[in-house]
Structures are given as structure tokens and as C-alpha cells.
Design an enzyme around this catalytic site. Structure first.
Site, PDB file in Angstrom:
ATOM      1  N   ASP A 117       0.847  -1.194   0.000  1.00  0.00           N
ATOM      2  CA  ASP A 117       0.000   0.000   0.000  1.00  0.00           C
ATOM      3  C   ASP A 117       0.882   1.244   0.000  1.00  0.00           C
ATOM      4  OD1 ASP A 117      -3.040   0.788   0.546  1.00  0.00           O
ATOM      5  OD2 ASP A 117      -1.774   2.179   1.664  1.00  0.00           O
ATOM      6  N   ASP A 153      -1.496   9.498 -10.456  1.00  0.00           N
ATOM      7  CA  ASP A 153      -1.385   8.410 -11.421  1.00  0.00           C
ATOM      8  C   ASP A 153       0.072   8.137 -11.785  1.00  0.00           C
ATOM      9  OD1 ASP A 153      -4.096   8.101 -11.446  1.00  0.00           O
ATOM     10  OD2 ASP A 153      -4.423   9.056 -13.392  1.00  0.00           O
ATOM     11  N   ASN A 162      -2.709  12.912  -3.853  1.00  0.00           N
ATOM     12  CA  ASN A 162      -3.771  13.342  -4.760  1.00  0.00           C
ATOM     13  C   ASN A 162      -4.315  14.721  -4.391  1.00  0.00           C
ATOM     14  OD1 ASN A 162      -3.944  11.293  -6.688  1.00  0.00           O
ATOM     15  ND2 ASN A 162      -5.262  10.021  -5.407  1.00  0.00           N
ATOM     16  N   GLU A 221      -4.510   2.449  -4.662  1.00  0.00           N
ATOM     17  CA  GLU A 221      -3.070   2.508  -4.418  1.00  0.00           C
ATOM     18  C   GLU A 221      -2.538   1.209  -3.823  1.00  0.00           C
ATOM     19  OE1 GLU A 221      -4.899   4.413  -0.649  1.00  0.00           O
ATOM     20  OE2 GLU A 221      -5.422   4.061  -2.748  1.00  0.00           O
TER      21      GLU A 221
END
Length: 345
Positions: free
Chosen positions: A205, A222, A213, A248
Site C-alpha cells: 500500500d 497516477d 492526490n 493505491e
């Protein structure tokens, strides 16, 4: 003609790369009457490429997958200069006559300007023109169908294998050690050459990804995921399988290795991420939870154990890896009752 149509129907009926390999070499072997037909992977960088057989069939024998083909040293491409020239010039085929008189025909499987694999046919006499024409058509169908399978199995952003493919491969790994494998002619899979070697599942993770973000925007988010995917592919071994699980989160299936080696591989990846400079974002870290895969344990339970280890890694500082069984042994986690479909906490 009837035999050719039968083989074409068989090839296009598969939804699995390995079974498609078995199907195409069986078709080519029968139609060419060859000594041996193989699907050979072409791996490595320029000047250091090697060939590794991933499926083969011999005259009078059944087709089979090569065990742990990606873990073998492989044959240097330089041993076959005709094939090397063929690949360098992006040609459709190459042929060679060996000192013992054996003729080898190579048909690279081009995907754009890259050939990651090659069909290899060995025979004791020259190949007839009509045979070459027919085999060339089979290779074209095989290549197109491989593309379709690849498209359905991969995540569109990162290019890694997707969640559906993970579910299929984990189920196969959990049951493969005790069930006959149709691809091996009914023989049980032999994927644990040493008792101390096991299969492993690791959940990865990206730490504080929401912050990335929110602060930099989804475009840079991304890009972080794409770069993490690249680091996963370069850090883990060729025989391991890397998946984007969603968002993610990533999952890795590590094949036939020891706990000590698993720690080293996972720590290498974690360190590679920590040391990587991500454009605009700067420093990014990951947390990892991993567990040994036990035969006939349900996928839900196995994944749940890895998730528990991951949760502990994130709640105890992040940027670290945790092994589920170590946490249980240390009393940090407790084993709980479970059934075949869900685990009760």
C-alpha cells in the site's frame, strides 16, 4: 483441413496464456511432423538476451509446461546467431542447420517492434513450403489471441496484471500443490522443490496516497502509481507475479522461496521506493504485509492475514514490512476462527 480447423477451435477456446501455449505447440507439432516444438521466451537487455523454454512438445510425447522456466539460467541468444540477426532486423523468421543436421525454424512473435517470445520448430528434414505457410497462419492467430488475453488480464493504467487475474492465479496456487494439473498431463504441480521453500502473498500500500492526490492532483497521483508499478517489476524476480489490486494497493505472489529470501526481496523493493525521487511529489514510501500461502486455505483467509500484517505496518509507523506469522508468534496478532469464505474478527 479438418485437423487444422480442430486446432484453431481449440486455440481460440482458451482463456489462459499457458493453455494457449500448449495448444499452439500441439497444433504446430502435428502439422509439421517435427522432432520438437517449443515456445521460447526472449528475456534480457541488448547483448545479454537469453532464451527460456516455457512450453514444449516432442515427437511421440505430450505437450508440457516447463517448470519454473523463468528461474532457469536460459540459453544465451548468441548461441543462435541466425535468430539474433532475425530479431535485430525485425524479420518474420530465421532458419538454421545444426552440426548434427537438425534444422531449426524460428518464428518470432512480434508485438509491435518487440518480440518477447518465439516459436521454435526442430526437424530432421527441410520444411515444406505449404507447411511453412500453414504454420505462419497459426502463429498469426496465436499472436492476435495472446494480445486479446493480455488486454483482458492487465490494468490499463500501470500495465500490471489486474484483480481478476490475481483471483485466478491465487486460487491456482492454493490448490495446485495437491490437485492434478491438466496442463501437465494430469501430473500434480511440482512448485516446491525444497520443504523450506513456500509460496508467499504480499500486499503493498502506498503511504499517504490521498495526500498526494489532494496536494498535487490526480495526474501526479497516477504518475506515482505508474512509477511504483515499475519499481515493483524491477525489484521482484521474473518468476513472481505483480498485480494492481485497486487504487493505491498492489499484490505480489512470490513463488518457491524461503522466508529469509522473501524478507530480502520485499525489503529491497521497499528501500527502492524510499530512495526513488518522484517528479514533483518528491519522497514516497510503501507499507507491506505478507504471509505464507497454505494449500487449501481459502483465498479470503490468506488475503485477510496479509491485510492484517499490512494494517499493523501502517499503524506502527508506515514505510515498513510485516510478516503475519511473526506478528502472531510475538503476540501482536491472534489467530481467529475462520470458515471457507470469511474470517471472523
Amino acid at each position: 483441413m479438418d485437423s487444422l480447423l480442430k486446432h484453431m477451435v481449440d486455440m481460440t477456446g482458451h482463456r489462459d496464456h499457458a493453455m494457449l501455449d500448449i495448444s499452439v505447440i500441439s497444433a504446430v507439432q502435428e502439422l509439421a511432423g517435427a522432432i520438437q516444438t517449443r515456445i521460447v521466451s526472449i528475456q534480457g537487455g541488448a547483448g545479454q538476451q537469453v532464451l527460456r523454454a516455457r512450453a514444449s512438445i516432442r515427437r511421440g510425447s505430450a505437450a508440457q509446461l516447463e517448470e519454473s522456466y523463468e528461474a532457469t539460467p536460459g540459453e544465451p541468444l548468441a548461441v543462435y546467431p541466425e535468430l539474433a540477426r532475425c530479431l535485430g532486423e525485425c524479420r518474420a523468421s530465421a532458419e538454421s542447420v545444426q552440426p548434427d543436421g537438425t534444422r531449426i525454424l524460428w518464428l518470432p512473435l512480434w508485438f509491435g517492434d518487440k518480440a518477447g517470445a518465439c516459436l521454435e520448430i526442430r526437424n530432421d528434414h527441410p520444411f515444406a513450403a505449404d507447411t511453412l505457410h500453414t504454420v505462419g497462419g497459426i502463429v498469426g492467430v496465436y499472436r492476435n489471441f495472446q494480445n486479446l488475453l493480455d488486454y483482458s488480464e492487465r490494468d490499463s493504467l500501470t500495465g500490471l496484471l489486474n484483480r481478476k487475474t490475481f483471483d485466478d492465479q491465487l486460487a491456482r496456487m492454493l490448490h495446485g500443490a495437491h490437485e492434478p494439473d491438466a496442463r501437465q498431463g494430469g501430473q500434480p504441480e511440482r512448485r516446491q522443490p525444497h520443504a523450506e521453500e513456500k509460496q508467499w502473498l504480499a500486499v503493498v500500500d502506498v503511504d499517504h496516497f490521498k495526500t498526494v492526490n489532494d496536494k498535487f492532483g490526480h495526474l501526479y497521483g497516477d504518475e506515482v502509481l505508474i512509477l511504483i508499478a515499475n519499481l515493483l517489476q524491477s525489484s521482484f524476480r521474473a518468476q513472481d507475479r505483480v498485480f494492481r489490486f485497486g487504487g493505491e494497493e498492489f499484490v505480489v505472489l512470490l513463488r518457491s522461496t524461503t522466508l529469509e529470501a522473501t524478507w530480502k526481496i520485499i525489503e529491497r523493493f521497499r528501500s527502492n521506493v524510499e530512495q526513488h525521487v518522484f517528479p514533483q511529489v518528491g519522497r514516497v514510501t510503501v507499507s507491506v504485509g505478507f504471509v505464507a500461502i497454505r494449500a487449501f486455505e481459502s483465498p479470503v483467509v490468506t488475503l485477510g492475514h496479509a491485510d492484517q500484517a499490512l494494517y499493523h505496518a501502517k499503524s506502527s509507523g508506515r514505510n515498513r514490512a510485516c510478516h503475519y506469522d511473526d506478528l502472531v508468534s510475538d503476540g501482536v496478532l491472534q489467530t481467529v476462527a475462520s470458515n471457507d469464505t470469511a474470517e471472523f474478527f
